[in-house]
Design an enzyme around this catalytic site. Sequence first.
Site, PDB file in Angstrom:
ATOM      1  N   LYS A 113      28.034  53.346  50.846  1.00 29.07           N
ATOM      2  CA  LYS A 113      26.821  53.130  50.058  1.00 29.07           C
ATOM      3  C   LYS A 113      25.674  52.566  50.902  1.00 29.07           C
ATOM      4  O   LYS A 113      24.516  52.981  50.740  1.00 29.07           O
ATOM      5  CB  LYS A 113      27.122  52.205  48.886  1.00 29.07           C
ATOM      6  CG  LYS A 113      27.953  52.848  47.801  1.00 29.07           C
ATOM      7  CD  LYS A 113      28.164  51.911  46.625  1.00 29.07           C
ATOM      8  CE  LYS A 113      28.972  52.594  45.535  1.00 29.07           C
ATOM      9  NZ  LYS A 113      29.205  51.705  44.371  1.00 29.07           N
ATOM     10  N   ASP A 128      30.178  42.986  41.879  1.00 25.24           N
ATOM     11  CA  ASP A 128      30.806  43.480  40.655  1.00 25.24           C
ATOM     12  C   ASP A 128      31.965  42.606  40.202  1.00 25.24           C
ATOM     13  O   ASP A 128      32.742  43.007  39.337  1.00 25.24           O
ATOM     14  CB  ASP A 128      31.293  44.921  40.848  1.00 25.24           C
ATOM     15  CG  ASP A 128      32.295  45.045  41.995  1.00 25.24           C
ATOM     16  OD1 ASP A 128      32.653  44.017  42.599  1.00 25.24           O
ATOM     17  OD2 ASP A 128      32.723  46.178  42.292  1.00 25.24           O
ATOM     18  N   ASN A 129      32.089  41.401  40.771  1.00 25.57           N
ATOM     19  CA  ASN A 129      33.142  40.505  40.315  1.00 25.57           C
ATOM     20  C   ASN A 129      32.737  39.052  40.524  1.00 25.57           C
ATOM     21  O   ASN A 129      31.954  38.714  41.416  1.00 25.57           O
ATOM     22  CB  ASN A 129      34.478  40.795  41.018  1.00 25.57           C
ATOM     23  CG  ASN A 129      34.448  40.460  42.492  1.00 25.57           C
ATOM     24  OD1 ASN A 129      34.686  39.323  42.882  1.00 25.57           O
ATOM     25  ND2 ASN A 129      34.133  41.445  43.318  1.00 25.57           N
ATOM     26  N   CYS A 163      32.281  47.528  34.017  1.00 23.25           N
ATOM     27  CA  CYS A 163      31.657  48.840  33.879  1.00 23.25           C
ATOM     28  C   CYS A 163      32.703  49.938  33.714  1.00 23.25           C
ATOM     29  O   CYS A 163      32.466  50.955  33.056  1.00 23.25           O
ATOM     30  CB  CYS A 163      30.780  49.136  35.095  1.00 23.25           C
ATOM     31  SG  CYS A 163      29.340  48.064  35.230  1.00 23.25           S
ATOM     32  N   THR A 217      33.602  36.961  43.954  1.00 20.14           N
ATOM     33  CA  THR A 217      32.694  37.150  45.081  1.00 20.14           C
ATOM     34  C   THR A 217      31.401  36.368  44.863  1.00 20.14           C
ATOM     35  O   THR A 217      30.824  35.823  45.805  1.00 20.14           O
ATOM     36  CB  THR A 217      32.386  38.638  45.282  1.00 20.14           C
ATOM     37  OG1 THR A 217      33.616  39.348  45.452  1.00 20.14           O
ATOM     38  CG2 THR A 217      31.516  38.856  46.513  1.00 20.14           C
TER      39      THR A 217
END
Length: 338
Positions: free
Chosen positions: A79, A123-124, A180, A127
């Site tokens: 990405k 996304d968590n 998600c 982290t």
Amino acid sequence: MNSRYSRQALFLGKDKQTKILNSSVFIMGAGALGSSSAEMLARAGVGKITIVDRDYVEWSNLQRQQLYSEEDVKKRLPKVVAAKNRLEQINSGITIVPLVEDVHGLNIEEMIKGHDVIVDATDNFETRLIVNDAAVKNGIPFIMGSCVASYGTIYPVIPGNGAPCLHCLLNHLPVDTMTCETVGVISPIVQIVAATQVAQALKVLTGEPVTPLLRSIDIWKDENSSINVTRLRNNDCPTCGEHATFPYLQYKNQMKSEILCGRNAVQIRPATNDKYELVTFIDNLKDKVAKPIINPFLLSCEFEDMRIVFFKDGRAIIHGTNDTKTARIIYNRFLQYY
């Protein structure tokens, strides 16, 4: 002043636009929030943008991750590499630094060094707590943001302003297991959260005061709230308290294998920092794998009825299982051919 920033400079003033041009932003994650924030910051003229992400572009990303194309998916591009390619087309006058890395408590401090602000696009929650520890310890403002379904939250952690850090708020944030992958997400909430984060980041970069507001928004239900959480600071907080220990930066708290929620996959992160020559690896594998795809950053192939995406730092995503023990066995069998 470059004419491309003239409208922004009319609002901010030339001096503050100059500060933006001379600034450095660290974006933690290159998914939906990260790609949206990166594009806004690049268009705003932030002089240096560092983006870190461990993953590569997949078809399901294209619905909301605006920097990526179908060609990026076909090439299995990481990405951050795809993001750099697109951002340099948007603004060739700034520096984009892509890091294909898995962030943990033992490498985060070196990554964020020299940056003026950190934008959260992870996304968590684990982290986020790692980044929160590193940001507070190093005195770097951290703009937290998250979204799922039609709901989003934003909170600025500004070290030294007397407001609580993210760790202080643990007992005051709702416990929610939605992701998600399990309930989905719509792109409008991504844009709203990212826009709010970028506005906060621009305030930090230009020296404007930032109010410690915990914001929540549900774009589908037409609900929003803003709470000043100054009084929730915990003087005994292990991150920002008087005797801080920064627990999420300690070795014993580092995760070595992780189930990737909703993807039937496990990520394996080796304890060593070895670098692997991918071309040599694929030569050694030859008849042992199927459908190999290789680029300068990763090797993707089918191995023992599972798909493995192997990165040059030794990290791997094992698709086809949610069992960490099975994933480790497959990983070790795969590595024996190196």
